[in-house]
Scaffold this motif. Structure first.
Motif, short mmCIF file in Angstrom:
data_model
loop_
_atom_site.label_atom_id
_atom_site.label_comp_id
_atom_site.label_asym_id
_atom_site.label_seq_id
_atom_site.Cartn_x
_atom_site.Cartn_y
_atom_site.Cartn_z
N TRP A 80 0.83 -1.21 0.00
CA TRP A 80 0.00 0.00 0.00
C TRP A 80 0.87 1.25 0.00
O TRP A 80 0.59 2.20 -0.75
N ASP A 81 1.89 1.29 0.81
CA ASP A 81 2.73 2.49 0.92
C ASP A 81 3.38 2.86 -0.40
O ASP A 81 3.62 4.04 -0.67
N ASN A 82 3.66 1.86 -1.25
CA ASN A 82 4.37 2.12 -2.50
C ASN A 82 3.46 2.25 -3.71
O ASN A 82 3.91 2.69 -4.77
N VAL A 83 2.20 1.86 -3.57
CA VAL A 83 1.30 1.92 -4.72
C VAL A 83 0.16 2.89 -4.42
O VAL A 83 0.31 4.09 -4.60
N ALA A 84 -0.97 2.40 -3.97
CA ALA A 84 -2.14 3.25 -3.80
C ALA A 84 -1.93 4.36 -2.77
O ALA A 84 -2.45 5.47 -2.93
N VAL A 125 0.91 -0.06 -13.35
CA VAL A 125 2.01 0.24 -12.43
C VAL A 125 3.18 -0.67 -12.80
O VAL A 125 3.03 -1.90 -12.82
N TYR A 126 4.31 -0.09 -13.13
CA TYR A 126 5.49 -0.87 -13.49
C TYR A 126 6.17 -1.36 -12.21
O TYR A 126 6.61 -0.55 -11.38
N VAL A 127 6.24 -2.65 -12.05
CA VAL A 127 6.76 -3.25 -10.82
C VAL A 127 8.19 -2.81 -10.56
O VAL A 127 8.59 -2.60 -9.40
N ALA A 128 8.99 -2.66 -11.60
CA ALA A 128 10.40 -2.28 -11.44
C ALA A 128 10.57 -0.92 -10.78
O ALA A 128 11.63 -0.62 -10.22
N MET A 129 9.53 -0.09 -10.81
CA MET A 129 9.63 1.25 -10.23
C MET A 129 9.24 1.27 -8.75
O MET A 129 9.33 2.31 -8.10
N LEU A 130 8.80 0.13 -8.22
CA LEU A 130 8.45 0.06 -6.81
C LEU A 130 9.69 -0.24 -5.97
O LEU A 130 10.68 -0.80 -6.45
N ASP A 131 9.62 0.11 -4.69
CA ASP A 131 10.71 -0.23 -3.77
C ASP A 131 10.83 -1.74 -3.65
O ASP A 131 9.87 -2.48 -3.86
#
Length: 338
Positions: free
Chosen positions: A178-182, A214-220
């Protein structure tokens, strides 16, 4: 003596509220809110009172009861047709491969797409067992009795069924997903959003969530590694679902990234193998260990017991199970091997 699963009643409110306070968050189907739980029980009461054999948007609530003391020690729910009051959102994990001739390189990119693919499915969820009762197979009784209920009321459920598992939540009650997406778009903590969803529904997701992938590679890294991973407390539940024929097909919860498992309803083991039989005896000393169920709708009840099936459509059960189920010779019992 086996515990008994039965239809929930409005009088079970305080039992459910006390259990809801023990969930630790991230448990949308069992919010620690009396008003929301009352509405859930009222909706379940209407579903139990509806005797029409048709697929409509309903919710059934069952509770696990100690037949000796009457104490409620667990609960589970069945939703017949999700996504009718509000859109039923999931993320679907997909991949896109692209090739560059100049670099002679192929890049495979994983993306999360916001979808409503699972709308119209039935759902099993809301399973919670009191911490003091997490032994003796009570969780298995809760989980598999739901499928007997489906088999006994098959026309009330869709041809596809899903189960959402809680995702990873840290010791502070926060969700890395949640903290990194929505959470980046809503200005709400995971607990705030999860509680709001439990009380008011998730229409706010439709109103505010970006519709682009949402591109997964851009998430922490912390968010990437929890996608599709169940909470530690839900890993046994995931194995039980897999044993029933459910599979993870890339759908994840929009709040905590936990996996959504799906199956064809008629292929679920405890639905497919459920046997309907007439009670011929209630005093066997030995037999196959089974989950036994009887009654329709508000009279539904199930428990563990022993069974012996005969070729004439009869079933003999042990006396303890007969007492818990309150059945007599000639009554109908459904069963599935434990």
């Amino acid at each position: 003596m086996s515990f008994r699963l039965r239809a929930a009643r409005l009088s079970d409110l305080e039992h459910l509220y006390e259990m809801a306070k023990l969930t630790g968050g991230g448990f949308t189907n069992l919010p620690a809110d009396r008003k929301a739980l009352t509405a859930k029980l009222e909706r379940a009461t209407s579903a139990f009172e509806n005797t029409a054999d048709e697929l409509v948007d309903e919710q059934f609530v069952l509770v696990l009861e100690d037949p000796k003391s009457g104490a409620v020690r667990g609960t589970c729910q069945l939703m017949t047709k999700v996504g009718q009051q509000w859109p039923f959102y999931s993320y679907r994990l997909n991949s896109l491969s692209q090739h560059s001739q100049e670099l002679d390189r192929t890049v495979r990119t994983e993306m999360l797409n916001l979808v409503t693919d699972l709308e119209g499915s039935s759902e099993v969820g809301g399973l919670f067992l009191h911490p003091n009762e997490r032994a003796g197979g009570h969780g298995l009784l809760l989980a598999r009795s739901r499928y007997l209920f489906i088999a006994m009321h098959r026309k009330r459920f869709a041809d596809r069924i899903l189960a959402e598992l809680r995702g990873i939540i840290d010791e502070r009650g926060d969700s890395p997903f949640w903290d990194n997406v929505a959470g980046r778009f809503f200005g709400m903590t995971f607990n705030e959003a999860d509680y709001f969803n439990a009380i008011n529904g998730n229409q706010f997701i439709a109103d505010l969530m970006p519709k682009h992938p949402v591109y997964v590679a851009m998430l922490d890294a912390e968010a990437r590694k929890v996608i599709g991973v169940p909470h530690l407390s839900g890993r046994a539940a995931m194995r039980m679902l897999e044993n029933e024929g459910f599979a993870y097909e890339g759908y994840v919860d929009i709040f905590d990234g936990g996996p959504s498992m799906t199956a064809r309803t008629d292929n679920v083991v405890s639905v497919k193998d459920a046997k309907e039989a007439r009670v011929t005896a209630m005093n066997i000393q030995e037999g196959e260990r089974a989950i036994l169920a009887t009654g329709r709708l508000s009279d539904f009840r199930s428990c563990y017991g022993a069974r012996v099936l005969d070729d004439d459509g009869g079933i003999a059960i042990d006396s303890a199970a007969a007492d818990v189920l309150n059945v007599s010779e000639g009554d109908t019992v459904w069963s599935v091997a434990r």
